[in-house]
Design a protein around this motif. Structure first.
Motif, PDB file in Angstrom:
ATOM      1  N   ILE A  63      -1.997   7.205  28.487  1.00 42.77           N
ATOM      2  CA  ILE A  63      -1.691   8.489  27.768  1.00 42.77           C
ATOM      3  C   ILE A  63      -3.370   9.235  28.590  1.00 42.77           C
ATOM      4  O   ILE A  63      -3.319  10.838  29.214  1.00 42.77           O
ATOM      5  CB  ILE A  63      -3.174   8.671  26.547  1.00 42.77           C
ATOM      6  N   VAL A  64      -4.570   8.708  28.805  1.00 40.61           N
ATOM      7  CA  VAL A  64      -5.474   9.225  29.787  1.00 40.61           C
ATOM      8  C   VAL A  64      -5.457  10.024  30.946  1.00 40.61           C
ATOM      9  O   VAL A  64      -5.535  11.323  31.615  1.00 40.61           O
ATOM     10  CB  VAL A  64      -7.119   8.676  29.767  1.00 40.61           C
ATOM     11  N   ASN A  65      -4.423   8.691  31.520  1.00 43.67           N
ATOM     12  CA  ASN A  65      -4.060  10.006  32.955  1.00 43.67           C
ATOM     13  C   ASN A  65      -3.341  10.385  33.230  1.00 43.67           C
ATOM     14  O   ASN A  65      -2.901  11.291  33.646  1.00 43.67           O
ATOM     15  CB  ASN A  65      -3.422   8.283  33.916  1.00 43.67           C
ATOM     16  N   GLY A  66      -2.349  10.484  31.733  1.00 42.06           N
ATOM     17  CA  GLY A  66      -1.193  11.639  32.011  1.00 42.06           C
ATOM     18  C   GLY A  66      -1.827  12.498  31.282  1.00 42.06           C
ATOM     19  O   GLY A  66      -1.554  14.435  32.737  1.00 42.06           O
ATOM     20  N   ILE A  67      -3.049  12.987  31.035  1.00 42.15           N
ATOM     21  CA  ILE A  67      -3.712  14.070  30.548  1.00 42.15           C
ATOM     22  C   ILE A  67      -4.532  15.098  31.623  1.00 42.15           C
ATOM     23  O   ILE A  67      -4.353  16.235  32.204  1.00 42.15           O
ATOM     24  CB  ILE A  67      -4.603  14.091  29.441  1.00 42.15           C
ATOM     25  N   ILE A  68      -5.075  13.309  32.493  1.00 37.79           N
ATOM     26  CA  ILE A  68      -5.874  14.528  33.403  1.00 37.79           C
ATOM     27  C   ILE A  68      -4.733  14.807  34.804  1.00 37.79           C
ATOM     28  O   ILE A  68      -4.899  15.938  35.477  1.00 37.79           O
ATOM     29  CB  ILE A  68      -6.602  12.877  34.009  1.00 37.79           C
ATOM     30  N   SER A  69      -4.001  14.267  35.570  1.00 34.11           N
ATOM     31  CA  SER A  69      -3.066  14.218  36.078  1.00 34.11           C
ATOM     32  C   SER A  69      -2.377  15.897  35.884  1.00 34.11           C
ATOM     33  O   SER A  69      -2.674  16.499  37.248  1.00 34.11           O
ATOM     34  CB  SER A  69      -1.177  13.563  35.962  1.00 34.11           C
ATOM     35  N   ASP A  70      -1.929  16.411  34.764  1.00 33.35           N
ATOM     36  CA  ASP A  70      -1.496  17.365  34.355  1.00 33.35           C
ATOM     37  C   ASP A  70      -2.653  18.633  34.327  1.00 33.35           C
ATOM     38  O   ASP A  70      -2.605  19.409  35.002  1.00 33.35           O
ATOM     39  CB  ASP A  70      -0.527  17.717  32.751  1.00 33.35           C
ATOM     40  N   ARG A  71      -3.549  18.028  34.170  1.00 27.69           N
ATOM     41  CA  ARG A  71      -5.181  18.902  33.643  1.00 27.69           C
ATOM     42  C   ARG A  71      -5.257  19.674  35.707  1.00 27.69           C
ATOM     43  O   ARG A  71      -5.655  20.787  35.556  1.00 27.69           O
ATOM     44  CB  ARG A  71      -5.470  18.705  33.385  1.00 27.69           C
ATOM     45  N   ILE A  72      -5.509  18.501  36.064  1.00 21.69           N
ATOM     46  CA  ILE A  72      -6.100  18.491  37.689  1.00 21.69           C
ATOM     47  C   ILE A  72      -4.926  19.872  38.629  1.00 21.69           C
ATOM     48  O   ILE A  72      -5.409  20.786  39.083  1.00 21.69           O
ATOM     49  CB  ILE A  72      -5.883  17.310  38.499  1.00 21.69           C
ATOM     50  N   ASP A  73      -3.296  19.678  38.157  1.00 18.20           N
ATOM     51  CA  ASP A  73      -2.239  20.885  38.751  1.00 18.20           C
ATOM     52  C   ASP A  73      -2.713  21.760  37.906  1.00 18.20           C
ATOM     53  O   ASP A  73      -2.116  23.177  38.738  1.00 18.20           O
ATOM     54  CB  ASP A  73      -1.105  20.261  38.335  1.00 18.20           C
ATOM     55  N   GLU A  74      -3.320  22.878  37.266  1.00 18.79           N
ATOM     56  CA  GLU A  74      -3.524  23.030  37.420  1.00 18.79           C
ATOM     57  C   GLU A  74      -4.719  24.416  38.042  1.00 18.79           C
ATOM     58  O   GLU A  74      -5.611  23.934  38.351  1.00 18.79           O
ATOM     59  CB  GLU A  74      -4.701  24.318  35.486  1.00 18.79           C
ATOM     60  N   LYS A  75      -4.224  26.095  37.639  1.00 20.62           N
ATOM     61  CA  LYS A  75      -4.986  26.764  38.901  1.00 20.62           C
ATOM     62  C   LYS A  75      -6.650  27.028  38.929  1.00 20.62           C
ATOM     63  O   LYS A  75      -7.171  26.825  40.414  1.00 20.62           O
ATOM     64  CB  LYS A  75      -4.657  28.309  38.455  1.00 20.62           C
TER      65      LYS A  75
END
Ligand code: AMP
Length: 220
Positions: A63-75
């Motif tokens: 769960i947390v790996n997924g959340i962080i991976s998506d968040r790091i892609d944000e501008k």
């Protein structure tokens, strides 16, 4: 600059991350805050995380790996970020190394805020935040000038975290020592770790962190 702040609950990671946000213009990514928002929103992730968080245990790595991976892609993360509360297990640290490499990024430093357990219970159970702007306060160490009004935004509502109780803090400290403390040697072995004394005042810790960050900027 991409940073990790490491340390037990109550060490001051969130407070220091907010100060670094201001000085370096990079964003704080707190998995705890993201999970609390998911719980409040009642999302699927929030429903999975709620009971685990109330027990003071760790939410699953996936769960947390997924959340962080998506968040790091944000501008807003492109010029850098401060990870606060992630990684918390060696498996998360390995996943982070992999996902950063895949995105052509790397960690510049891991800063451990070191502090003994006996200081943490008082720190954590006394803390509260402004419900409007999130400014942090403490019953003993940092009261608002007027008890009913936030110094920063004038808000009049304050809140406490559901997991900041003595019992849950004990579980969270147990989880820290069993699952997160091994990251000190994980990052030490990779030459990434700097340690600061978390017993110092907020300004004192900020000053030590500033020295670490300046050394990195000079080096690079
Ligand atoms: P924090 O705000 O960092 O103290 O996190 C609050 C709670 O959220 C923790 O006690 C865990 O239940 C959960 N949590 C936050 N970050 C993580 C993480 N990286 N891995 C697993 N659980 C986490």
């Amino acid at each position: 600059m991409n940073l990790v702040l490491l340390g037990p609950p109550g060490a001051g990671k969130g407070t220091q991350a907010k100060l670094i946000e201001d000085t370096r213009k990079i964003v704080q990514l707190s998995t705890g805050e993201m999970l609390r928002a998911a719980v409040a929103a009642g999302s699927e992730i929030g429903q999975k995380a709620k009971l685990v968080m109330e027990r003071g245990e760790l939410v699953s790595d996936d769960i947390v790996n997924g959340i962080i991976s998506d968040r790091i892609d944000e501008k807003d993360c492109q010029s850098g970020f401060i990870l606060d509360g992630f990684p918390r297990t060696v498996a998360q640290a390995e996943a982070l190394d992999k996902l950063l490499a895949g995105k052509g990024k790397r960690l510049d430093a891991v800063i451990e805020i070191r502090i003994d357990d006996d200081k943490l219970i008082e720190r954590i159970t006394g803390r509260f935040t402004c419900a409007n702007c999130g400014e942090g306060y403490h019953d003993v160490f940092k009261r608002p000038k007027n008890d009913e009004i936030c110094d920063k935004c004038g808000g009049t509502e304050f809140k406490r975290r559901a997991d900041d109780t003595v019992e849950t803090v004990r579980s969270r400290l147990k989880a820290y020592h069993a699952q997160t403390a091994p990251l000190i040697s994980y990052y030490g072995d990779r030459g990434k770790l700097s340690t600061v004394d978390g017993l110092a005042s907020i300004d004192g810790v900020a000053q030590q962190i500033e020295e670490v960050l300046t050394a990195i900027e000079v080096r690079d």
